[in-house]
Design a protein around this motif. Structure first.
Motif, mmCIF file in Angstrom:
data_model
loop_
_atom_site.group_PDB
_atom_site.id
_atom_site.type_symbol
_atom_site.label_atom_id
_atom_site.label_comp_id
_atom_site.label_asym_id
_atom_site.label_seq_id
_atom_site.Cartn_x
_atom_site.Cartn_y
_atom_site.Cartn_z
ATOM 1 N N LYS A 11 0.698 -1.188 -0.057
ATOM 2 C CA LYS A 11 -0.053 -0.038 -0.103
ATOM 3 C C LYS A 11 0.784 1.256 -0.069
ATOM 4 O O LYS A 11 2.050 1.356 0.288
ATOM 5 N N HIS A 54 -16.870 -3.016 0.895
ATOM 6 C CA HIS A 54 -16.860 -1.901 1.785
ATOM 7 C C HIS A 54 -17.419 -0.773 1.788
ATOM 8 O O HIS A 54 -17.376 0.109 2.431
ATOM 9 N N ARG A 87 -2.003 -14.127 4.787
ATOM 10 C CA ARG A 87 -2.794 -13.366 6.032
ATOM 11 C C ARG A 87 -1.790 -13.793 7.209
ATOM 12 O O ARG A 87 -2.104 -12.669 8.070
ATOM 13 N N THR A 93 -5.577 -6.645 10.700
ATOM 14 C CA THR A 93 -5.841 -5.557 10.313
ATOM 15 C C THR A 93 -5.305 -4.463 10.674
ATOM 16 O O THR A 93 -4.678 -3.256 10.278
ATOM 17 N N ARG A 104 2.387 -6.293 9.563
ATOM 18 C CA ARG A 104 1.464 -5.045 9.802
ATOM 19 C C ARG A 104 2.003 -4.662 11.456
ATOM 20 O O ARG A 104 2.079 -3.558 11.678
ATOM 21 N N ILE A 111 -4.558 1.672 11.448
ATOM 22 C CA ILE A 111 -5.392 0.350 10.924
ATOM 23 C C ILE A 111 -5.769 0.890 9.541
ATOM 24 O O ILE A 111 -6.351 0.042 8.744
ATOM 25 N N GLU A 112 -5.825 2.073 8.951
ATOM 26 C CA GLU A 112 -5.935 2.129 7.535
ATOM 27 C C GLU A 112 -4.634 1.963 6.857
ATOM 28 O O GLU A 112 -4.578 1.372 5.845
ATOM 29 N N ASN A 114 -1.976 0.164 6.777
ATOM 30 C CA ASN A 114 -1.675 -1.007 7.243
ATOM 31 C C ASN A 114 -0.768 -1.811 6.314
ATOM 32 O O ASN A 114 -0.612 -3.106 6.424
#
Ligand code: ADP
Ligand code: MG
Length: 140
Positions: A11, A54, A87, A93, A104, A111-112, A114
């Motif tokens: 990300k 979402h 995972r 998350t 993470r 949390i966003e 991540n």
């Protein structure tokens, strides 16, 4: 358990901090093979479609803004039980709840923001891979 493929995203918080190599090293150390990879800048339409499940959540707009705030690295990972394995390597998350040694826990900012995405089922992995990659771009 058979060899499986899953879809991964590094990300914008991780690309911004120059951590793509660190994330890839953690994926590879965890037993996954990167069989496709490209750096892209997602459009709002791509982010909204990708995270469509979402769309009713309060964080949806912020999540789409975050995912388009900088480049991402989209990936196909291959290995034994790859969906669940990824995972595990990613961690929870919310990085505050992630196990030590997970991506993470070690890397994520919040949390966003991540640091990584990973498919949550083999069915979604196939859909997500096809959304970003042609078959000819995946070389196992
Ligand atoms: P995961 O990425 O672990 O599968 P989800 O599918 O539930 O988690 O959520 C997708 C992404 O939305 C998360 O990775 C994170 O970037 C963001 N997100 C999830 N929950 C929240 C939240 N409560 N506040 C802000 N962003 C969130
Ligand atoms: Mg998810």
């Amino acid at each position: 358990m058979a060899v499986q493929r899953t879809f991964s995203i590094i990300k914008p918080d991780a690309t911004r901090r120059n951590l793509t190599g660190k994330v890839n090293a953690m994926l590879e150390a965890g037993g996954l093979r990167i069989v496709a990879q490209k750096r892209i800048h997602m459009t709002q339409a791509q982010a909204a479609s990708f995270y469509g499940v979402h769309k009713e959540r309060p964080f949806f707009k912020s999540l789409c803004d975050f995912m388009t705030s900088g480049p991402v690295v989209v990936q196909v990972l291959e290995g034994e039980n790859a969906v669940a394995r990824n995972r595990e390597i990613m961690g929870a998350t919310n990085p505050a709840n992630a196990e030590p040694g997970t991506i993470r826990k070690e890397v994520a900012e919040s949390i966003e923001a991540n640091s990584v995405h990973g498919s949550d089922s083999p069915e979604n992995a196939a859909i997500e891979i096809a959304y970003f990659f042609a078959g000819s771009e995946i070389v196992g």
